[in-house]
Design a protein around this motif. Structure first.
Motif, PDB file in Angstrom:
ATOM      1  N   VAL A 548       9.289 -13.008  67.418  1.00  0.00           N
ATOM      2  CA  VAL A 548       9.831 -13.616  66.063  1.00  0.00           C
ATOM      3  C   VAL A 548      11.267 -13.940  66.256  1.00  0.00           C
ATOM      4  CG1 VAL A 548      10.306 -12.515  63.854  1.00  0.00           C
ATOM      5  CG2 VAL A 548       8.128 -11.872  64.687  1.00  0.00           C
ATOM      6  N   GLU A 549      11.434 -15.052  65.180  1.00  0.00           N
ATOM      7  CA  GLU A 549      12.895 -15.446  65.125  1.00  0.00           C
ATOM      8  C   GLU A 549      13.259 -15.856  63.755  1.00  0.00           C
ATOM      9  OE1 GLU A 549      13.411 -18.538  67.987  1.00  0.00           O
ATOM     10  OE2 GLU A 549      12.824 -20.129  66.239  1.00  0.00           O
ATOM     11  N   ARG A 550      14.481 -15.626  63.291  1.00  0.00           N
ATOM     12  CA  ARG A 550      14.736 -16.042  61.923  1.00  0.00           C
ATOM     13  C   ARG A 550      14.791 -17.549  61.840  1.00  0.00           C
ATOM     14  NH1 ARG A 550      19.749 -13.752  58.227  1.00  0.00           N
ATOM     15  NH2 ARG A 550      18.948 -14.622  56.179  1.00  0.00           N
ATOM     16  N   THR A 551      14.453 -17.954  60.792  1.00  0.00           N
ATOM     17  CA  THR A 551      14.785 -19.309  60.333  1.00  0.00           C
ATOM     18  C   THR A 551      15.393 -19.362  58.878  1.00  0.00           C
ATOM     19  OG1 THR A 551      13.996 -21.573  60.240  1.00  0.00           O
ATOM     20  CG2 THR A 551      12.452 -19.751  59.675  1.00  0.00           C
ATOM     21  N   TYR A 552      15.930 -20.474  58.789  1.00  0.00           N
ATOM     22  CA  TYR A 552      17.150 -20.294  57.452  1.00  0.00           C
ATOM     23  C   TYR A 552      16.293 -21.155  56.322  1.00  0.00           C
ATOM     24  CZ  TYR A 552      19.975 -17.145  60.382  1.00  0.00           C
ATOM     25  OH  TYR A 552      20.241 -16.354  61.171  1.00  0.00           O
ATOM     26  N   ASP A 553      15.514 -21.713  56.407  1.00  0.00           N
ATOM     27  CA  ASP A 553      14.819 -22.567  55.414  1.00  0.00           C
ATOM     28  C   ASP A 553      13.547 -22.354  55.132  1.00  0.00           C
ATOM     29  OD1 ASP A 553      17.279 -24.423  54.607  1.00  0.00           O
ATOM     30  OD2 ASP A 553      17.051 -24.708  56.775  1.00  0.00           O
ATOM     31  N   PRO A 554      12.891 -22.229  53.682  1.00  0.00           N
ATOM     32  CA  PRO A 554      11.576 -22.007  53.585  1.00  0.00           C
ATOM     33  C   PRO A 554      10.796 -23.444  53.834  1.00  0.00           C
ATOM     34  CG  PRO A 554      12.790 -22.316  51.723  1.00  0.00           C
ATOM     35  CD  PRO A 554      13.814 -22.134  52.613  1.00  0.00           C
ATOM     36  N   VAL A 555       9.460 -23.505  53.987  1.00  0.00           N
ATOM     37  CA  VAL A 555       8.633 -24.529  54.192  1.00  0.00           C
ATOM     38  C   VAL A 555       9.087 -25.575  53.091  1.00  0.00           C
ATOM     39  CG1 VAL A 555       7.240 -23.812  56.074  1.00  0.00           C
ATOM     40  CG2 VAL A 555       6.617 -23.544  53.483  1.00  0.00           C
TER      41      VAL A 555
END
Length: 555
Positions: A548-555
């Motif tokens: 898992v990795e963090r991403t900074y925008d929702p789809v």
């Protein structure tokens, strides 16, 4: 499909006892939304015309089919669980457009008191990856119109999929704003309910921080077929729940509260054998009511484990982790490592392993009602350990595991994770509810040595919609406990990328060939029927990584 198709109600009959008559107060919201406009539109003589007070729903989509559901109220006395009301013919219409100018399927059946006047129609002959609209009719009255959607063809290349993800909807603890916000999106292929669609407690036993926000029915703890039917009926009057059922098909599994708290194959923590009847009778009643009231198509009678496919992009294995499990581990019932104890049952575990190995899709999703990632409590202070133990059902002396989830059945977990590793099965993502917290986890083969050991899969856990979480048990402002507990939990569990112990909400899972991403949303106030929703965080798994990795925008 013929233009006039007859069928029988597909609800299973698992308990032959005659239900007791119950009295229930119809929810004001459903009355305002449905009954008032109906009464205004019809002449006075039609006051006893059939009505559709519980909305309509669809579920378990296929490339060529969909399961439709409704409940007709033929007379005012024929309330859920009453056993009253005449046989009533109910027809359905499916069309390509909301105006029903292009009808593709019609049919009818007879709703009876034997199935609590619920109706299921398993429609086939549809086109894959296509939106449809449907409605039911009875005695000159039409139900609300709802949208549904079929899945892509099995061999279709699919650019993306999007699912709403929810769990733990306790009626007395608040309003179901999460359903409303998901319904408002208009972009869901389906939504996943990962368990605890209803709760079994008596009124006042499990509200929000000890306070009942809105009373459910019946007021007693539900034990009989009539009780379970009444409780399901109460839930289906919620306008936000109806709104989501009217916008997209649901794919649902059960957890414990559809039966009783911490249930297993032979009983439950919240069941006293004898004083509350026989567990076998209670379990059968709960299952019958569930299959009557939910648009679920069981592949095997009496269980919710089954598999759906979404083209070449993903398949979804749905588990039943209550019907076959051994009793939760304790001094009396054995060690968590005992190989004779199981959470899945042998047949289901073999079915899951076989399906994961033979899958030819990019992603393998697993609808999983309790957390599979290992969880050690770590060095929590006494004031935090006690409420955490209460929330997780742990001995309050500080045993560092939750025996109701996969931590209590380590042999099954080891076998499954070893199977993923030895067969090089990639892109397996567990989707989980139950724990009333939000988590983003790697699923390590050996948690004790992680991250030196491999991760076999990933797991996205959604928090509760309304059920109490950690800050509610401690009765402190939101965010206070998470600020203290989350770093301690992560320090003791290096495979945990994020945990939010305090907030309520839902998830949106977006899948492409490159990644599976979970956007976590939180609600402003579960006790406010007009609660707002806001994006909290997003995590993703890139194809081939098993991490898992963090991403900074929702789809």
């Amino acid at each position: 499909m013929t233009s006039r198709q007859r069928s029988t109600d597909s609800a299973e009959v698992l308990n032959s006892r005659a239900p007791r008559r119950r009295t229930v107060v119809k929810a004001a919201a459903a009355t305002a939304v449905l009954a008032a406009p109906l009464a205004a539109a019809l002449p006075a003589r039609a006051a006893e015309a059939p009505t559709f007070l519980h909305g309509v729903a669809s579920g378990d989509p296929l490339p060529d089919g969909i399961l439709l559901w409704t409940r007709v109220t033929p007379t005012s006395q024929a309330i859920p669980g009453s056993g009253l009301g005449p046989d009533t013919e109910v027809s359905w219409t499916v069309a390509r457009d909301k105006a029903f100018t292009s009808v593709v399927a019609t049919g009818s059946t007879v709703a009876t008191a034997a199935s609590d006047h619920t109706v299921k129609a398993d429609i086939r002959g549809l086109q894959p990856a296509t939106d449809y609209w449907f409605r039911f009719s009875a005695g000159g009255t039409d139900s609300p119109v709802a949208r549904t959607r079929t899945t892509p063809a099995a061999d279709a290349s699919v650019a993306g999929l999007r699912f709403g993800v929810v769990s733990c909807a306790n009626w007395e603890a608040g309003y179901f704003s999460a359903y409303r916000h998901l319904a408002a999106r208009g972009d869901l292929d389906a939504w996943l309910h990962l368990g605890d669609y209803i709760y079994e407690y008596k009124s006042g036993e499990y509200g929000t921080r000890g306070t009942v926000v809105r009373p459910h029915a019946p007021a007693n703890e539900i034990l009989t077929l009539a009780d379970y039917r009444t409780r399901h009926g109460r839930y289906k009057t919620d306008p936000d729940l109806q709104a989501l059922h009217h916008k997209a098909p649901v794919v649902a599994i059960w957890d414990d509260h559809e039966f009783a708290d911490n249930s297993w194959s032979g009983g439950a923590v919240n069941h006293t054998e004898g004083a509350e009847g026989a567990w076998s009778a209670r379990q059968a009643a709960a299952k019958q009511a569930y299959f009557e009231w939910m648009p679920v198509r069981p592949a095997i009678a009496g269980t919710t484990y089954r598999r759906l496919r979404f083209g070449k992009l993903a398949d979804l294995a749905l588990l039943d982790l209550r019907s076959f499990r051994s009793q939760q581990a304790s001094t009396a019932s054995g060690s968590v490592d005992d190989p004779e104890r199981t959470i899945t049952g042998r047949a289901q575990l073999d079915w899951l392993k076989s399906g994961l190995k033979s899958s030819d899709t990019t992603w393998r999703l697993v609808g999983n009602s309790v957390m599979i990632s290992p969880f050690a409590v770590g060095s929590l202070s006494a004031d935090l350990l006690k409420p955490l133990a209460k929330l997780l059902g742990l001995p309050q002396e500080g045993i560092a595991l939750n025996t109701d989830q996969w931590d209590g059945y380590t042999d099954d977990r080891r076998e499954l994770l070893a199977h993923l590793r030895s067969n090089a099965i990639r892109n397996t993502v567990f989707l989980t509810g139950d724990i009333h917290m939000a988590w983003a986890n790697d699923v390590p083969v050996d948690a004790g040595t992680y991250p030196l050991s491999a991760s076999a899969a990933t797991e996205f856990v959604v928090t509760s919609m309304t059920s109490d979480n950690l800050d509610d048990i401690v009765k402190v402002p939101e965010g206070v406990v998470s600020a203290v507990a989350a770093p301690v939990i992560r320090a003791a569990n290096r495979h945990v990328h994020w945990v939010d112990t305090d907030r309520h909400g839902y998830g949106v899972l977006d899948i492409t060939a490159d990644r599976a991403q979970m956007d976590y949303y939180v609600l402003s106030d579960r006790t406010n029927p007009n609660a707002t929703s806001s994006w909290a965080r997003s995590y993703r798994t890139r194809s081939g990584t098993q991490t898992v990795e963090r991403t900074y925008d929702p789809v």
